[in-house]
Write a protein that holds these residues in place. Structure first.
Motif, PDB file in Angstrom:
ATOM      1  N   TYR A   1       0.881  -1.167   0.000  1.00 44.50           N
ATOM      2  CA  TYR A   1       0.000   0.000   0.000  1.00 44.50           C
ATOM      3  C   TYR A   1       0.914   1.210   0.000  1.00 44.50           C
ATOM      4  CZ  TYR A   1      -3.753   3.056   1.772  1.00 44.50           C
ATOM      5  OH  TYR A   1      -4.678   4.058   1.949  1.00 44.50           O
ATOM      6  N   ASP A   2       0.637   2.184  -0.814  1.00 46.97           N
ATOM      7  CA  ASP A   2       1.474   3.382  -0.830  1.00 46.97           C
ATOM      8  C   ASP A   2       2.922   3.048  -1.124  1.00 46.97           C
ATOM      9  OD1 ASP A   2      -0.216   5.470  -0.496  1.00 46.97           O
ATOM     10  OD2 ASP A   2      -0.098   5.469   1.684  1.00 46.97           O
TER      11      ASP A   2
ATOM     12  N   GLY B   1       0.938   8.710   8.265  1.00 44.69           N
ATOM     13  CA  GLY B   1       1.425   8.940   6.902  1.00 44.69           C
ATOM     14  C   GLY B   1       0.276   9.325   5.980  1.00 44.69           C
ATOM     15  N   ARG B   2       0.591  10.179   5.027  1.00 45.35           N
ATOM     16  CA  ARG B   2      -0.458  10.616   4.089  1.00 45.35           C
ATOM     17  C   ARG B   2       0.135  10.871   2.718  1.00 45.35           C
ATOM     18  NH1 ARG B   2       0.085  16.068   2.764  1.00 45.35           N
ATOM     19  NH2 ARG B   2       0.847  17.513   4.350  1.00 45.35           N
ATOM     20  N   GLY B   3      -0.739  11.019   1.711  1.00 47.04           N
ATOM     21  CA  GLY B   3      -0.333  11.453   0.382  1.00 47.04           C
ATOM     22  C   GLY B   3      -0.426  12.966   0.303  1.00 47.04           C
TER      23      GLY B   3
ATOM     24  N   GLY C   1      -4.531  11.001   5.334  1.00 46.71           N
ATOM     25  CA  GLY C   1      -4.154   9.689   5.861  1.00 46.71           C
ATOM     26  C   GLY C   1      -5.284   9.077   6.669  1.00 46.71           C
TER      27      GLY C   1
ATOM     28  N   GLU D   1      -1.053   3.828   7.688  1.00 49.42           N
ATOM     29  CA  GLU D   1       0.411   3.949   7.768  1.00 49.42           C
ATOM     30  C   GLU D   1       0.762   4.889   8.895  1.00 49.42           C
ATOM     31  OE1 GLU D   1       3.035   3.856   4.448  1.00 49.42           O
ATOM     32  OE2 GLU D   1       1.328   4.257   3.138  1.00 49.42           O
TER      33      GLU D   1
ATOM     34  N   TYR E   1       4.003   6.497  11.533  1.00 49.83           N
ATOM     35  CA  TYR E   1       5.449   6.723  11.622  1.00 49.83           C
ATOM     36  C   TYR E   1       5.767   7.235  13.015  1.00 49.83           C
ATOM     37  CZ  TYR E   1       4.262  11.680  11.184  1.00 49.83           C
ATOM     38  OH  TYR E   1       3.718  12.919  11.393  1.00 49.83           O
TER      39      TYR E   1
ATOM     40  N   MET F   1      -6.867   2.294  -4.186  1.00 48.91           N
ATOM     41  CA  MET F   1      -6.146   3.348  -4.907  1.00 48.91           C
ATOM     42  C   MET F   1      -4.723   3.489  -4.382  1.00 48.91           C
ATOM     43  SD  MET F   1      -6.935   7.419  -5.005  1.00 48.91           S
ATOM     44  CE  MET F   1      -5.825   7.760  -3.642  1.00 48.91           C
ATOM     45  N   ARG F   2      -3.795   3.536  -5.293  1.00 45.67           N
ATOM     46  CA  ARG F   2      -2.424   3.772  -4.871  1.00 45.67           C
ATOM     47  C   ARG F   2      -2.183   5.262  -4.724  1.00 45.67           C
ATOM     48  NH1 ARG F   2       0.650  -0.467  -6.870  1.00 45.67           N
ATOM     49  NH2 ARG F   2      -0.258  -2.363  -6.071  1.00 45.67           N
ATOM     50  N   LYS F   3      -1.546   5.620  -3.690  1.00 48.07           N
ATOM     51  CA  LYS F   3      -1.201   7.024  -3.500  1.00 48.07           C
ATOM     52  C   LYS F   3       0.286   7.205  -3.752  1.00 48.07           C
ATOM     53  CE  LYS F   3      -3.147   6.929   0.432  1.00 48.07           C
ATOM     54  NZ  LYS F   3      -3.524   7.302   1.784  1.00 48.07           N
ATOM     55  N   PRO F   4       0.736   8.431  -3.929  1.00 53.36           N
ATOM     56  CA  PRO F   4       2.153   8.611  -4.247  1.00 53.36           C
ATOM     57  C   PRO F   4       3.014   8.131  -3.088  1.00 53.36           C
ATOM     58  CG  PRO F   4       1.112  10.714  -3.756  1.00 53.36           C
ATOM     59  CD  PRO F   4       0.013   9.709  -3.842  1.00 53.36           C
ATOM     60  N   SER F   5       4.239   7.805  -3.423  1.00 54.86           N
ATOM     61  CA  SER F   5       5.133   7.287  -2.395  1.00 54.86           C
ATOM     62  C   SER F   5       5.734   8.420  -1.581  1.00 54.86           C
ATOM     63  CB  SER F   5       6.248   6.480  -3.047  1.00 54.86           C
ATOM     64  OG  SER F   5       6.998   7.327  -3.874  1.00 54.86           O
ATOM     65  N   LEU F   6       5.210   9.604  -1.778  1.00 53.26           N
ATOM     66  CA  LEU F   6       5.792  10.753  -1.084  1.00 53.26           C
ATOM     67  C   LEU F   6       5.213  10.964   0.301  1.00 53.26           C
ATOM     68  CD1 LEU F   6       6.392  13.434  -3.814  1.00 53.26           C
ATOM     69  CD2 LEU F   6       8.025  12.597  -2.149  1.00 53.26           C
ATOM     70  N   ILE F   7       4.694   9.916   0.904  1.00 55.81           N
ATOM     71  CA  ILE F   7       4.272   9.994   2.295  1.00 55.81           C
ATOM     72  C   ILE F   7       5.431  10.597   3.083  1.00 55.81           C
ATOM     73  CG2 ILE F   7       3.558   8.638   4.304  1.00 55.81           C
ATOM     74  CD1 ILE F   7       1.648   8.391   1.949  1.00 55.81           C
ATOM     75  N   LEU F   8       5.160  11.659   3.814  1.00 49.58           N
ATOM     76  CA  LEU F   8       6.216  12.270   4.612  1.00 49.58           C
ATOM     77  C   LEU F   8       7.409  12.661   3.764  1.00 49.58           C
ATOM     78  CD1 LEU F   8       6.544  10.522   8.039  1.00 49.58           C
ATOM     79  CD2 LEU F   8       6.324  12.931   7.542  1.00 49.58           C
TER      80      LEU F   8
ATOM     81  N   PHE G   1       4.272  18.843  -0.617  1.00 52.36           N
ATOM     82  CA  PHE G   1       3.699  18.079   0.486  1.00 52.36           C
ATOM     83  C   PHE G   1       3.076  18.969   1.556  1.00 52.36           C
ATOM     84  CE2 PHE G   1       3.988  15.766   4.533  1.00 52.36           C
ATOM     85  CZ  PHE G   1       3.349  14.589   4.191  1.00 52.36           C
TER      86      PHE G   1
END
Lengths: 356, 356
Positions: A114-115, A225-227, A233, A237, A239, B1-8, B331
């Motif tokens: 996920y993510d 964690g969020r997009g 979020g 996720e 952290y 849904m996939r979100k961007p990997s830019l979490i944090l 972000f």
């Protein structure tokens, strides 16, 4: 010549073994000595419903690794906190992994599918009943901003539709601003807010223009964690901070709690070499599996761990905070005369008795 | 849904892989993007005589572990820095170990039989030529305290007996105080000093009453373990900060440098369970051996690693510091409006060419 083992004695959790010939000079008590002298009534029980027990896969030598998270109380971040309880009760977290370890920043755990741009499989379905929480809940509106320095100050919030409550807030705000002007009060030196303080056991920053308060990103705090915005979020996720306080994240991301035991099981994990500290494909073997996450109050009574925090409204805490800002114990030669809020961690202890 | 990997995504060292459908909204450049755009002339070569190469025993899977330390330049802590060169040239550090890892505080290395109540053997003899440095060198007297905000300001010191130099300092101090009064300048919000700033690539705090400046304890800074005052430590035991900046140690202990590469090899070590994070007898197996410590300029030319730091007097650094205090990259939704000095790490990079 042997010197005392108190090299860098500051912040010690226990007193190092003293030797007769190396006795420390007479001096004021250390912050930890002040905590040790706290009366029982200064300690506040953490509700078992606010305690998460996160069990990691045992370490390389079979050693148990349990991380205890204290969830944030009212009025902060309750939408996300409730989502986390939903995830835990659905056992959704069981079998997820630590996917990201970025030095001097964060450790992040969640569903590896996920993510994650490196996903190998399908992400697990989210449980029912999750709330979509809006960005405005990153902070709360204060009904009354306290005078700095130890003023008693319950932080309250209004429902958006409660106009009587809201107009009371506006009146209070005006009264407070007048009071500030009259007294010419000076705020503590925080680069990120008008004022930092402790409220009900948590480090909080306040903005006196918008009349808001929010929890702050100190070491060991846990967030969601969020997009990209407007995503906030879900709580799938999480952290924790493993470095210098990244205070620029305050009000940009939800904080939901803090780690009160077992932090070292996360902070000492191998760093990921991918972007943002994510483990790369070659490093998937370094992902630490999370066996289970349970709310303490859902466990059998005998298995419920119990914790207390030192009341931040107690005299002992005031003395402790003063000693953190002005170290007078033997190792120090020059007290700093101040401290930032993240350098005054709120003491938390495990108690012998089971939960209430 | 996939979100961007830019979490944090904050503090990312590289940009995470973007996907077309997840493209970030248009926004201002991130701090790291600003560094990437720095002109070559904004980078300053670190002298090879200020670079220490510390080689740890390979990791559990045979992976090489090298830690690079940049020593502090004039005028700070030079007595201790010179001692460290003496230890390195005598190969005294070769074979010592990491003896202490205290979570959210420090990692400390030295002779396990020195300063250790659990010593198993005799401590190794110290090399000849070490200096005994006095506590007054924890800070330096400024000949001219800069106006905050980017003033060029070489920091100078006087010898104690140099009365002409000292009286110039006093005159300058008076002039500066008058200037401050006239301009009603406000200092940045630092709980530990009157003002923090960067000087020649280092984070520095200043006291305008005593007219002194000193380096500050940020993440990754390296200092000298010591016993009780008046001991100031020789340099035989060193530590680095692996948690929130312990600024209360400023002016209580000597800082001699910072880790510019390989920090993760120290910060991720298993925590010690003894007092102050020392490894207990049961944990001696966790002590990480240090194979060697060499000054880069003593290595053959071809083996000398070369590093540069981003000039803290450059326009790029000013933009970078501003972006750290006011994150406007995609972000973020709310820039903080400020940052503490330890949340503005000075960029350092390895360069391809061998040392000068």
């Amino acid at each position: 010549m042997r010197k005392p083992s108190l090299i860098l004695a500051a912040l010690c959790l226990v007193t190092a073994p003293a030797r007769a010939q190396d006795a420390a000079p007479e001096s004021a008590p250390s912050p930890n000595a002040i905590i040790d002298m706290a009366p029982e009534k200064a300690w506040v029980r953490i509700p078992a419903s606010d305690v998460l027990v996160m069990t990691l896969e045992p370490g390389p030598k079979g050693d148990a690794r349990t991380v205890i998270i204290q969830l944030m109380p009212v009025p902060f971040s309750q939408g996300w906190v409730e989502n986390i309880r939903t995830f835990a009760r659905a056992k959704w977290y069981d079998g997820i992994t630590v996917n990201r370890v970025q030095d001097n920043y964060v450790v992040q755990w969640g569903d590896p599918n996920y993510d994650n741009p490196e996903a190998e499989g399908e992400a697990r379905a989210l449980p029912d009943g999750l709330r979509n929480v809006s960005e405005r809940h990153y902070s709360v509106v204060l009904s009354r901003v306290p005078i700095p320095e130890n003023a008693p100050s319950p932080i309250q919030t209004c429902a958006a539709e409660d106009t009587a409550c809201l107009s009371k807030i506006i009146d209070d705000a005006q009264a407070f601003r007048d009071q500030m002007r009259a007294r010419q009060l000076r705020f503590p030196n925080d680069p990120y807010s008008h004022q930092t303080r402790f409220a009900d056991g948590w480090p909080v920053a306040t903005d006196l223009a918008s009349f808001q308060a929010w929890p702050v990103h100190c070491y060991g705090m846990v967030g969601v964690g969020r997009g990209y915005s407007p995503d906030t979020g879900s709580g799938a996720e999480l952290y924790t901070v493993i470095g210098h306080a990244p205070r620029h994240l305050d009000r940009n991301i939800a904080l939901v709690g803090r780690i009160v035991e077992g932090m070292e099981h996360l902070s000492s994990l191998p760093r990921g070499s991918g972007a943002l500290g994510f483990y790369t494909e070659d490093e998937f073997g370094k992902r630490t599996p999370i066996v289970s996450v349970r709310i303490a109050s859902d466990l059998p009574d005998a298995d419920q761990p119990a914790f207390e925090y030192l009341s931040t409204e107690s005299d002992t805490f005031a003395r402790y905070a003063d000693a953190r800002a002005n170290r007078r114990d033997p190792f120090f030669i020059l007290p700093a005369g101040g401290a930032d809020i993240c350098n005054i961690p709120v003491p938390v202890r495990r108690t012998a008795d089971a939960a209430e």
